[in-house]
Scaffold this motif. Structure first.
Motif, PDB file in Angstrom:
ATOM      1  N   CYS A 125       9.473   4.455  -3.818  1.00 24.18           N
ATOM      2  CA  CYS A 125       8.408   5.465  -3.772  1.00 24.18           C
ATOM      3  C   CYS A 125       8.716   6.544  -2.746  1.00 24.18           C
ATOM      4  N   ALA A 144       1.003   3.628  -3.210  1.00 24.42           N
ATOM      5  CA  ALA A 144      -0.234   4.379  -3.442  1.00 24.42           C
ATOM      6  C   ALA A 144      -0.345   5.562  -2.484  1.00 24.42           C
ATOM      7  N   LEU A 149      -5.480   6.244   2.881  1.00 23.40           N
ATOM      8  CA  LEU A 149      -5.910   6.026   1.504  1.00 23.40           C
ATOM      9  C   LEU A 149      -7.416   6.143   1.364  1.00 23.40           C
ATOM     10  N   LEU A 157       0.803  -1.221   0.000  1.00 23.85           N
ATOM     11  CA  LEU A 157       0.000   0.000   0.000  1.00 23.85           C
ATOM     12  C   LEU A 157       0.839   1.276   0.000  1.00 23.85           C
ATOM     13  N   ALA A 209       1.959   8.366  -3.581  1.00 22.71           N
ATOM     14  CA  ALA A 209       1.377   9.079  -4.721  1.00 22.71           C
ATOM     15  C   ALA A 209       0.293  10.043  -4.264  1.00 22.71           C
TER      16      ALA A 209
END
Length: 813
Positions: A54, A11, A799, A8, A14
Motif C-alpha cells: 500500500c 486503509a 482514520l 490499519l 487509501a
C-alpha cells in the motif's frame, strides 16, 4: 510494525491518496513520517515495502494520479526520500516512481510547486535519498544541481536554507565517494557532479553577480565545514583565484559573507599553510569600518593558528571604540601596549559620538566581544589589562553621570548616562577581566566603581545584580593568594562598605533588589565562610538578622532566597551573633514548611535541609531524626509535586547516610565505618523512627510521575543494599506484611487517604520483596501519554478524522 498497525495501514494509505477527502492535519503527517523514518532505520526498507504494498501504491497515486492535496503530496515526496535512503529500496523505486515524483514532470512541473512546503519537501526528499553512490547518478540525470542553484534565490527562507544544505551534502557525498584526490594536489581530477557544481558557484562569485553572490558564499562556507579532509586544500586552491578577484572589486561586496567563508577556510587544518587565507582576512579587515568588522575580528582572534600580525590587527579593531572612550579623558592608561590598529583617530571618535544609538550599539558590541577573549588560552599577547580596566571604568563612570573635562567627554557622558545596556555589557567584561588583577591603584578604582553601581539608587535591578556578580569575581583574589592575616587590603577596604550597602539593599521597596541582595549574601558566605575577617565584618554589618527577617517577606521569591541565605549562613557557622537570642533558624524553617502558602520557599527549605544533612557539622548533625520526621510528614502532604520530589531527595540522602554509617555497603558512601555489617533490620531502624517509609511508599504511587520515579529509585537502592531477614519476625511483634501490601494496593487504586500505620524493619523488607519495583520502574519510564503517542493510536486518530465527516458531527470531548 505491530499487527494491528499493519492491518490499519492500507486503509490510511487509501485515505491519504483520495483527493476528495479533507486535507489531513500537518502535525499528524509529521508524526507519521517520523514513524516511517524509525521503521526504515530499524530494518530494511525493501522488506517494509514488500510487506506493505500500500505504501508503493500511495507513492504511485501521488506521482501519476490526479493532483493530490499539497500536504499529502509533500508527505509523499519526503516519504519516498526516507525509503530510498537504502540502496536496495532505491533501485526498486527508481525505475518508475522516483523520476515521476522528483523529475521535471513531477513536483517541479505541477501546480503544487507554487507552495513553499512542496518545494521544501522536494529538497528534503532528495536530501534523504542522497545517501549512497547510486543517488548521485540519479541527481545528475535529474538536473537537480541546476534547480537547487535556482532555488537559492527562492522567496522562502526555508527553501533557500534547505537548498543550500542539499548542495553542500551533494558536494561532500561526491567527494567522499571518489576517494582521495588524484593528480596534482592543487589541481586534482574532480568528480563530474562536484566539478559542475563548483563551476556554477565560481561563476556566481564574480563581482557583477550581486544577487547570487551571497548564496554562493553561504554554500561554500558550509562546504568547507563538511568537506572531506583530503579535498580541503584542493577546494581552496580552486576557489582562491575567484576570491582574489572578488577582493579587488570596488567597493567590497558582501564583506560579512566573505569573511565567514575565509574563517571557515582558516578553521580547516588540512589547508596548506602557504595557501592559507591570512592575507585575504587582513585585507577584508582593513577595508571594513570598526562598526562592521567587529564580528570578523572576533572570529580571527578565536583561531588558534592565526599569525601574530593578523591577531594584532583584529585585536585593534575590537579595541578602537574603547580607545575613543579613553581619548576623552586626560589620563588614559596603557595606550603604549595597544596595537597600531587600535588608534582610530578623530574619525573613529566622530563615528562613535555620531548619535546615542550609534554610541550605545558600538560600545555594547565591543564590550561583549572583548568579554569572550580572557578565557582563551591563545588570547592576544601582550594583554593590555591596565588599558581595558581603565576603559571599562571610564565607561561605567560615564553611565553614572561623571562628566570628563573635555568637550568630547561631555558628549560621551550625554550619550551613555543611565544606559542600562552599556552598563550590563561593561560589568560583564569587568567580571571577565578579574582573572588578571592589574595594578593595585586600578583594582581600587574597579572596587570603587562597583560600589557606586551597587549603591546608586538609579541602578536597575538587572544592573545591580551584575554589579554584585562582578564584585564576587574581584574580591576572591584573597583566596587565590592568601594573605597571612586573612583578607587582602582591597577586600578589607571594600567589604565593610559593600556590606553596609547590602544592608540598605535588603530593605529596598523593590523585591528584585532584595532578592539580588540575598543571592549575593549567599554566594559571599559560601566563598569566605572560613575567613575570620569576613565573619567579623558580616556580624558588624547586622546583615544576618535582616536576612532572617526576610523569611517573612510578602514576596515568595524573596522568602525562598532568604531561606537559601539563612541556610548558607548557618552551615558556614556565620549565624551566631552576640546579641542574637533567637538561636538556630531550624525550627522556624520547619514551621514555614508547614505554613508557607507558596511553593518556592517550601522547595528551598527542603533544599537547605538536604544540604545541612550532608554537612556532618551542620545544624542537623546532633539530633536529626525528630526534625526529619517533621520534614517528611510535611513533604508527604504537600500539594506541590516539586516539594514532594525534594522531600524524596532528603529521604534518599538520609537513607544513604544511615546505610553507610552502620556499615551496609552503599555506592554513595566511600568507606563504611564498620568492617562487618550487622543485621539488615538494624539499618532500617533510624529510617523507621523518622517515619520515612510512611512518606516514600505512598509517593511510589503518586499521580505526578517524577515523584513516583524518585520513590521507586529510592526503594530500588534500598532493596539492592539489603536482604530479607534470615530470622522471621515472631507473631505479634510486627504488622502482617499482607496487611501492608493491601494498604499499598489501596494507594494504587486511588484510596491514598488510608493511613499506612507504623512500619518496622521486617515489614519494610517484606514489602520490598513483594513489590515488583523493576516492572514499576519500566512503567514509570514511559510518559503518561505513551499509549496516545503510539503509532497505532496515530493511525486510529487519522482514520477517525477522515471517517467522521458527515457521519458523526458531535465532538465526544
Amino acid at each position: 510494525m505491530d499487527p494491528e498497525s499493519s492491518r490499519l495501514l492500507p486503509a490510511l494509505c487509501a485515505v491519504l491518496a483520495d483527493p476528495r477527502l479533507p486535507e489531513p492535519d500537518d502535525t499528524c503527517l509529521e508524526k507519521l513520517l517520523d514513524w516511517f523514518r524509525s521503521l526504515a532505520a530499524a530494518g530494511p526498507s525493501l522488506r517494509l515495502l514488500q510487506e506493505h504494498p500500500c505504501l508503493v501504491e500511495l507513492l504511485r497515486r501521488s506521482a501519476e494520479g490526479p493532483e493530490p492535496s499539497r500536504p499529502v503530496f509533500a508527505f509523499s515526496l519526503r516519504l519516498a526520500g526516507v525509503l530510498s535512503a537504502q540502496e536496495s529500496c532505491f533501485h526498486l523505486l527508481q525505475a518508475k516512481l522516483l523520476p515521476l515524483l522528483f523529475g521535471e514532470q513531477g513536483a517541479p512541473g505541477r501546480e503544487a510547486w507554487m507552495a513553499p512546503t512542496v518545494r521544501s519537501a522536494w529538497i528534503q526528499g532528495l536530501h534523504s535519498l542522497a545517501q549512497h553512490p547510486g543517488a548521485l547518478g540519479f541527481l545528475a540525470d535529474l538536473g537537480a544541481v541546476d534547480r537547487l542553484l535556482t532555488l537559492q534565490g527562492d522567496p522562502s527562507l526555508f527553501v533557500v536554507t534547505a537548498a543550500g544544505q542539499l548542495l553542500v551534502h551533494v558536494l561532500g557525498l561526491a567527494l567522499h565517494n571518489c576517494g582521495p584526490p588524484c593528480g596534482p594536489p592543487l589541481d586534482p581530477q574532480w568528480p563530474l557532479l562536484a566539478s559542475s557544481l563548483l563551476a556554477q558557484l565560481e561563476e556566481a562569485l564574480q563581482p557583477a553577480s550581486t544577487p547570487q553572490l551571497l548564496q554562493a558564499l553561504g554554500v561554500l562556507t558550509n562546504a568547507f565545514t563538511s568537506c572531506p579532509a583530503p579535498w580541503a586544500p584542493a577546494l581552496w586552491g580552486r576557489l582562491r583565484p575567484a576570491m582574489t578577484c572578488l577582493l579587488e572589486g570596488q567597493p567590497l561586496q558582501a564583506p560579512h559573507a566573505l569573511g565567514d567563508l575565509l574563517l571557515a577556510v582558516a578553521r580547516s587544518p588540512e589547508v596548506v599553510v602557504d595557501l592559507g587565507p591570512w592575507e585575504m582576512l587582513a585585507l577584508v579587515l582593513g577595508r571594513l569600518e570598526p562598526s562592521q568588522g567587529g564580528q570578523l575580528a572576533l572570529g580571527v582572534l578565536q583561531l588558534p593558528e592565526c599569525p601574530q600580525a593578523l591577531r594584532a590587527q583584529a585585536f585593534g579593531v575590537l579595541l578602537q571604540p574603547l580607545t575613543c572612550v579613553l581619548s576623552t579623558s586626560t589620563d588614559a592608561p596603557g595606550l603604549q601596549e595597544l596595537p597600531p590598529s587600535a588608534v582610530g583617530g578623530s574619525a573613529s571618535l566622530d563615528l562613535l559620538l555620531a548619535s546615542r544609538s550609534a554610541c550605545v550599539g558600538l560600545l555594547c558590541c565591543a564590550l561583549a566581544r572583548l568579554a569572550l577573549l580572557p578565557p582563551l588560552p591563545w588570547r592576544p599577547s601582550p594583554w593590555p589589562q591596565a588599558f581595558l580596566l581603565g576603559a571599562v571604568v571610564a565607561v561605567l563612570r560615564s553611565c553614572n553621570g561623571h562628566v570628563p573635562i573635555s568637550a568630547a567627554g561631555g558628549r560621551l557622558c550625554a550619550a551613555l548616562v543611565g544606559c542600562e545596556r552599556v552598563q550590563r555589557a561593561a560589568l560583564d567584561l569587568l567580571g571577565a577581566l578579574a582573572q588578571d588583577a592589574g595594578p593595585p591603584e586600578l583594582v581600587l578604582e574597579v572596587c570603587g566603581v562597583l560600589l557606586e553601581h551597587v549603591d546608586s539608587p538609579d541602578s536597575s535591578p538587572t544592573v545591580l545584580k551584575k554589579a554584585f556578580q562582578a564584585s564576587l569575581t574581584w574580591l576572591p583574589h584573597a583566596d587565590k593568594k592568601p594573605h597571612p592575616c586573612g583578607l587582602q587590603v582591597p577586600a578589607q577596604l571594600f567589604l565593610p562598605e559593600l556590606l553596609q550597602v547590602l544592608r540598605k539593599r535588603l530593605c529596598s521597596p523593590s523585591w528584585e533588589v532584595r532578592d539580588s541582595g540575598l543571592e549575593f549574601l549567599t554566594q559571599a558566605a559560601s566563598l569566605w565562610a572560613g575567613q575570620a575577617d569576613f565573619r567579623q565584618m558580616l556580624q558588624a554589618s547586622e546583615v544576618p538578622p535582616l536576612a532572617r527577617q526576610l523569611l517573612r517577606d510578602p514576596e515568595s521569591y524573596v522568602r525562598a532566597s532568604a531561606v537559601i541565605a539563612v541556610g548558607q549562613l548557618s552551615s558556614g557557622g556565620l549565624w551566631a551573633h552576640p546579641g542574637d537570642q533567637q538561636g538556630s533558624p531550624l525550627e522556624g524553617l520547619l514551621d514555614m514548611l508547614d505554613t508557607d502558602p507558596d511553593a518556592f520557599p517550601r522547595r528551598a527549605i527542603l533544599q537547605v535541609l538536604t544540604a545541612w544533612l550532608r554537612d556532618t557539622h551542620g545544624p542537623l548533625a546532633a539530633h536529626p531524626e525528630p526534625l526529619l520526621a517533621r520534614a517528611f510528614q510535611a513533604a508527604g502532604r504537600d500539594p506541590d509535586w516539586e516539594v514532594r520530589a525534594r522531600g524524596l531527595e532528603l529521604a534518599r540522602e538520609f537513607l544513604v547516610q544511615t546505610l553507610g554509617r552502620i556499615g551496609v555497603p552503599c555506592p554513595y558512601v566511600p568507606t563504611p565505618l564498620l568492617d562487618t555489617p550487622p543485621a539488615d533490620t538494624q539499618a532500617l531502624h533510624p529510617a523507621c523512627r523518622t517515619r520515612l517509609f510512611e512518606f516514600v511508599f505512598p509517593a511510589l504511587f503518586d499521580y505526578d510521575r517524577p515523584v513516583a520515579r524518585a520513590a521507586c529509585e529510592l526503594l530500588l537502592l534500598l532493596r539492592a543494599q539489603t536482604t530479607t531477614c534470615a530470622t522471621p519476625p515472631q507473631a505479634g511483634d510486627t504488622p502482617d506484611p499482607a496487611t501492608v501490601e493491601a494498604a499499598l494496593h489501596c494507594w494504587r487504586t486511588g484510596e491514598a487517604g488510608r493511613p499506612l500505620g507504623e512500619l518496622v524493619p521486617q515489614a519494610v523488607l517484606a514489602v520490598l520483596q513483594a513489590l515488583d519495583l523493576d516492572d514499576l520502574r519500566g512503567t514509570l519510564a514511559d510518559g503518561s501519554d505513551h499509549a496516545e503517542k503510539s503509532p497505532l493510536s496515530l493511525l486510529q486518530d487519522m482514520l477517525a478524522a477522515a471517517g467522521a465527516q458527515g457521519h458523526n458531527q458531535v465532538d465526544c470531548y
